[in-house]
Design a protein around this motif. Structure first.
Motif, PDB file in Angstrom:
ATOM      1  N   ASP A 184       0.812  -1.220   0.000  1.00  0.00           N
ATOM      2  CA  ASP A 184       0.000   0.000   0.000  1.00  0.00           C
ATOM      3  C   ASP A 184       0.844   1.269   0.000  1.00  0.00           C
ATOM      4  O   ASP A 184       0.326   2.361  -0.240  1.00  0.00           O
ATOM      5  CB  ASP A 184      -0.983  -0.010   1.173  1.00  0.00           C
ATOM      6  CG  ASP A 184      -2.135  -0.985   0.946  1.00  0.00           C
ATOM      7  OD1 ASP A 184      -2.572  -1.126  -0.223  1.00  0.00           O
ATOM      8  OD2 ASP A 184      -2.580  -1.623   1.908  1.00  0.00           O
ATOM      9  N   SER A 185       2.163   1.133   0.214  1.00  0.00           N
ATOM     10  CA  SER A 185       3.057   2.294   0.151  1.00  0.00           C
ATOM     11  C   SER A 185       3.642   2.489  -1.249  1.00  0.00           C
ATOM     12  O   SER A 185       4.346   3.457  -1.500  1.00  0.00           O
ATOM     13  CB  SER A 185       4.205   2.127   1.153  1.00  0.00           C
ATOM     14  OG  SER A 185       5.105   1.117   0.721  1.00  0.00           O
ATOM     15  N   TRP A 186       3.336   1.556  -2.163  1.00  0.00           N
ATOM     16  CA  TRP A 186       3.896   1.643  -3.505  1.00  0.00           C
ATOM     17  C   TRP A 186       3.311   2.828  -4.263  1.00  0.00           C
ATOM     18  O   TRP A 186       2.192   3.286  -3.987  1.00  0.00           O
ATOM     19  CB  TRP A 186       3.625   0.363  -4.281  1.00  0.00           C
ATOM     20  CG  TRP A 186       4.402  -0.834  -3.823  1.00  0.00           C
ATOM     21  CD1 TRP A 186       5.072  -0.983  -2.641  1.00  0.00           C
ATOM     22  CD2 TRP A 186       4.562  -2.051  -4.540  1.00  0.00           C
ATOM     23  NE1 TRP A 186       5.639  -2.226  -2.585  1.00  0.00           N
ATOM     24  CE2 TRP A 186       5.352  -2.909  -3.732  1.00  0.00           C
ATOM     25  CE3 TRP A 186       4.119  -2.512  -5.769  1.00  0.00           C
ATOM     26  CZ2 TRP A 186       5.701  -4.182  -4.126  1.00  0.00           C
ATOM     27  CZ3 TRP A 186       4.471  -3.783  -6.168  1.00  0.00           C
ATOM     28  CH2 TRP A 186       5.256  -4.612  -5.356  1.00  0.00           C
ATOM     29  N   GLU A 187       4.038   3.289  -5.261  1.00  0.00           N
ATOM     30  CA  GLU A 187       3.590   4.386  -6.124  1.00  0.00           C
ATOM     31  C   GLU A 187       2.232   4.048  -6.747  1.00  0.00           C
ATOM     32  O   GLU A 187       2.070   2.995  -7.347  1.00  0.00           O
ATOM     33  CB  GLU A 187       4.640   4.620  -7.221  1.00  0.00           C
ATOM     34  CG  GLU A 187       4.341   5.763  -8.156  1.00  0.00           C
ATOM     35  CD  GLU A 187       4.595   7.117  -7.526  1.00  0.00           C
ATOM     36  OE1 GLU A 187       4.197   8.107  -8.156  1.00  0.00           O
ATOM     37  OE2 GLU A 187       5.189   7.212  -6.436  1.00  0.00           O
ATOM     38  N   ARG A 188       1.258   4.944  -6.575  1.00  0.00           N
ATOM     39  CA  ARG A 188      -0.089   4.809  -7.152  1.00  0.00           C
ATOM     40  C   ARG A 188      -0.706   3.436  -6.829  1.00  0.00           C
ATOM     41  O   ARG A 188      -1.275   2.762  -7.672  1.00  0.00           O
ATOM     42  CB  ARG A 188      -0.032   5.051  -8.665  1.00  0.00           C
ATOM     43  CG  ARG A 188       0.375   6.483  -8.986  1.00  0.00           C
ATOM     44  CD  ARG A 188       0.778   6.755 -10.422  1.00  0.00           C
ATOM     45  NE  ARG A 188      -0.068   6.178 -11.428  1.00  0.00           N
ATOM     46  CZ  ARG A 188       0.376   5.877 -12.653  1.00  0.00           C
ATOM     47  NH1 ARG A 188       1.632   6.087 -12.995  1.00  0.00           N
ATOM     48  NH2 ARG A 188      -0.449   5.356 -13.550  1.00  0.00           N
ATOM     49  N   PRO A 196      -0.360 -10.713   4.805  1.00  0.00           N
ATOM     50  CA  PRO A 196      -1.009  -9.583   5.469  1.00  0.00           C
ATOM     51  C   PRO A 196      -2.431  -9.397   4.958  1.00  0.00           C
ATOM     52  O   PRO A 196      -2.812  -9.912   3.909  1.00  0.00           O
ATOM     53  CB  PRO A 196      -0.128  -8.391   5.071  1.00  0.00           C
ATOM     54  CG  PRO A 196       0.489  -8.798   3.774  1.00  0.00           C
ATOM     55  CD  PRO A 196       0.643 -10.290   3.827  1.00  0.00           C
ATOM     56  N   GLU A 197      -3.209  -8.657   5.714  1.00  0.00           N
ATOM     57  CA  GLU A 197      -4.562  -8.297   5.282  1.00  0.00           C
ATOM     58  C   GLU A 197      -4.421  -7.229   4.202  1.00  0.00           C
ATOM     59  O   GLU A 197      -3.845  -6.176   4.424  1.00  0.00           O
ATOM     60  CB  GLU A 197      -5.351  -7.737   6.476  1.00  0.00           C
ATOM     61  CG  GLU A 197      -6.789  -7.416   6.156  1.00  0.00           C
ATOM     62  CD  GLU A 197      -7.608  -8.644   5.792  1.00  0.00           C
ATOM     63  OE1 GLU A 197      -8.456  -8.533   4.900  1.00  0.00           O
ATOM     64  OE2 GLU A 197      -7.395  -9.710   6.403  1.00  0.00           O
ATOM     65  N   LEU A 198      -4.924  -7.522   3.000  1.00  0.00           N
ATOM     66  CA  LEU A 198      -4.764  -6.603   1.874  1.00  0.00           C
ATOM     67  C   LEU A 198      -6.138  -6.199   1.359  1.00  0.00           C
ATOM     68  O   LEU A 198      -6.627  -6.734   0.362  1.00  0.00           O
ATOM     69  CB  LEU A 198      -3.930  -7.252   0.764  1.00  0.00           C
ATOM     70  CG  LEU A 198      -2.482  -7.575   1.137  1.00  0.00           C
ATOM     71  CD1 LEU A 198      -1.821  -8.441   0.080  1.00  0.00           C
ATOM     72  CD2 LEU A 198      -1.683  -6.310   1.356  1.00  0.00           C
ATOM     73  N   ALA A 199      -6.741  -5.247   2.046  1.00  0.00           N
ATOM     74  CA  ALA A 199      -8.044  -4.745   1.630  1.00  0.00           C
ATOM     75  C   ALA A 199      -7.904  -4.067   0.273  1.00  0.00           C
ATOM     76  O   ALA A 199      -6.875  -3.464  -0.028  1.00  0.00           O
ATOM     77  CB  ALA A 199      -8.575  -3.762   2.668  1.00  0.00           C
ATOM     78  N   ASN A 200      -8.908  -4.187  -0.561  1.00  0.00           N
ATOM     79  CA  ASN A 200      -8.970  -3.551  -1.882  1.00  0.00           C
ATOM     80  C   ASN A 200      -8.063  -4.193  -2.932  1.00  0.00           C
ATOM     81  O   ASN A 200      -7.909  -3.638  -4.013  1.00  0.00           O
ATOM     82  CB  ASN A 200      -8.670  -2.045  -1.798  1.00  0.00           C
ATOM     83  CG  ASN A 200      -9.587  -1.336  -0.831  1.00  0.00           C
ATOM     84  OD1 ASN A 200     -10.789  -1.599  -0.790  1.00  0.00           O
ATOM     85  ND2 ASN A 200      -9.029  -0.472  -0.007  1.00  0.00           N
ATOM     86  N   TRP A 201      -7.450  -5.312  -2.623  1.00  0.00           N
ATOM     87  CA  TRP A 201      -6.609  -6.007  -3.588  1.00  0.00           C
ATOM     88  C   TRP A 201      -7.219  -7.363  -3.891  1.00  0.00           C
ATOM     89  O   TRP A 201      -7.749  -8.025  -3.008  1.00  0.00           O
ATOM     90  CB  TRP A 201      -5.197  -6.233  -3.040  1.00  0.00           C
ATOM     91  CG  TRP A 201      -4.391  -4.991  -2.874  1.00  0.00           C
ATOM     92  CD1 TRP A 201      -4.348  -4.178  -1.782  1.00  0.00           C
ATOM     93  CD2 TRP A 201      -3.505  -4.407  -3.821  1.00  0.00           C
ATOM     94  NE1 TRP A 201      -3.488  -3.137  -1.993  1.00  0.00           N
ATOM     95  CE2 TRP A 201      -2.957  -3.246  -3.241  1.00  0.00           C
ATOM     96  CE3 TRP A 201      -3.103  -4.761  -5.115  1.00  0.00           C
ATOM     97  CZ2 TRP A 201      -2.038  -2.431  -3.889  1.00  0.00           C
ATOM     98  CZ3 TRP A 201      -2.189  -3.956  -5.769  1.00  0.00           C
ATOM     99  CH2 TRP A 201      -1.668  -2.792  -5.160  1.00  0.00           C
ATOM    100  N   SER A 202      -7.114  -7.793  -5.129  1.00  0.00           N
ATOM    101  CA  SER A 202      -7.469  -9.156  -5.507  1.00  0.00           C
ATOM    102  C   SER A 202      -6.205  -9.995  -5.317  1.00  0.00           C
ATOM    103  O   SER A 202      -5.201  -9.770  -5.988  1.00  0.00           O
ATOM    104  CB  SER A 202      -7.925  -9.189  -6.969  1.00  0.00           C
ATOM    105  OG  SER A 202      -8.083 -10.513  -7.391  1.00  0.00           O
ATOM    106  N   VAL A 203      -6.256 -10.944  -4.374  1.00  0.00           N
ATOM    107  CA  VAL A 203      -5.055 -11.665  -3.972  1.00  0.00           C
ATOM    108  C   VAL A 203      -5.262 -13.167  -4.116  1.00  0.00           C
ATOM    109  O   VAL A 203      -6.288 -13.709  -3.718  1.00  0.00           O
ATOM    110  CB  VAL A 203      -4.703 -11.356  -2.492  1.00  0.00           C
ATOM    111  CG1 VAL A 203      -3.466 -12.136  -2.057  1.00  0.00           C
ATOM    112  CG2 VAL A 203      -4.493  -9.869  -2.285  1.00  0.00           C
ATOM    113  N   GLU A 204      -4.259 -13.808  -4.676  1.00  0.00           N
ATOM    114  CA  GLU A 204      -4.213 -15.258  -4.687  1.00  0.00           C
ATOM    115  C   GLU A 204      -2.964 -15.684  -3.934  1.00  0.00           C
ATOM    116  O   GLU A 204      -1.854 -15.260  -4.257  1.00  0.00           O
ATOM    117  CB  GLU A 204      -4.171 -15.809  -6.113  1.00  0.00           C
ATOM    118  CG  GLU A 204      -4.187 -17.316  -6.134  1.00  0.00           C
ATOM    119  CD  GLU A 204      -4.608 -17.885  -7.472  1.00  0.00           C
ATOM    120  OE1 GLU A 204      -4.489 -19.097  -7.653  1.00  0.00           O
ATOM    121  OE2 GLU A 204      -5.046 -17.111  -8.348  1.00  0.00           O
ATOM    122  N   LYS A 205      -3.164 -16.489  -2.897  1.00  0.00           N
ATOM    123  CA  LYS A 205      -2.033 -16.972  -2.105  1.00  0.00           C
ATOM    124  C   LYS A 205      -1.455 -18.202  -2.789  1.00  0.00           C
ATOM    125  O   LYS A 205      -2.177 -19.123  -3.159  1.00  0.00           O
ATOM    126  CB  LYS A 205      -2.480 -17.301  -0.687  1.00  0.00           C
ATOM    127  CG  LYS A 205      -1.349 -17.712   0.204  1.00  0.00           C
ATOM    128  CD  LYS A 205      -1.820 -17.948   1.628  1.00  0.00           C
ATOM    129  CE  LYS A 205      -0.634 -18.401   2.476  1.00  0.00           C
ATOM    130  NZ  LYS A 205      -1.020 -18.701   3.838  1.00  0.00           N
TER     131      LYS A 205
END
Length: 193
Positions: free
Chosen positions: A114-118, A139-148
């Motif tokens: 979440d600290s990455w550019e844009r 980590p909990e990544l709200a607003n991201w589509s994540v596949e572990k």
């Protein structure tokens, strides 16, 4: 979209067997057409923090890391673009060429995404493939589509390799012999800090 591309970006200073394990795990789990290990030109998170090996050396070592490995390629997209390297720019470049892009990263790097550019824009453009890394939880990544992605990750980091080599160790259990030969041939060094 056309080809499904895995984008695994990094400084790769130096590239090691842990990088290879992450790229292979994502390639296999997601059945990607190609997985690009994109070597950062100027890694924005490292500038001013420590000396970074010249980009052409990091690219050459990454090419040696993935040689003879189907579906994995070292990429100079960010080096060719110049300036600071931001994942969002690389994703946009690949998508404009008609590629579907999945950003690959380890669980350790995912914690700071979440600290990455844009970052908010990046979260709308792509999904993440987060590969297990020893000692890190997803980590909990709200607003991201994540596949572990489960993986038999190797517990190694570039900073550990640099530290061990600065102390005179060979690091042969962490880097392929071809990468080690390149380091020796070009007298690459990572002084202790």
């Amino acid at each position: 979209m056309g080809q499904r591309i895995g984008l695994f970006g990094g400084t790769f200073d130096p590239p090691h067997l842990g990088h290879l394990a992450v790229a292979l795990a994502a390639r296999d789990a997601l059945e990607l057409d190609r997985t690009l290990l994109v070597v950062a030109n100027q890694p924005w998170q490292k500038v001013g923090q420590r000396p970074v090996t010249e980009a052409h050396h990091r690219l050459a070592m990454t090419e040696l890391l993935v040689q003879d490995t189907d579906g994995l390629e070292a990429s100079d997209l960010e080096i060719a673009r110049g300036g600071m390297s931001y994942t969002i720019d690389t994703v946009e470049q690949l998508q404009k060429a008609g590629r579907e892009v999945v950003v690959i990263l380890g669980a350790d790097a995912a914690a700071g995404i979440d600290s990455w550019e844009r970052a908010a824009e990046l979260s709308r453009l792509t999904r993440l493939a987060v590969v297990d890394r020893p000692g890190y939880d997803l980590p909990e990544l709200a607003n991201w589509s994540v596949e572990k992605i489960p993986a038999q990750s190797i517990s190694v980091s570039s900073s550990q390799v640099r530290s061990s080599m600065s102390e005179g160790a060979l690091a042969t259990d962490s880097i392929p012999s071809a990468v080690r030969r390149y380091i020796d041939l070009h007298h690459l060094e990572w002084p202790e800090r």
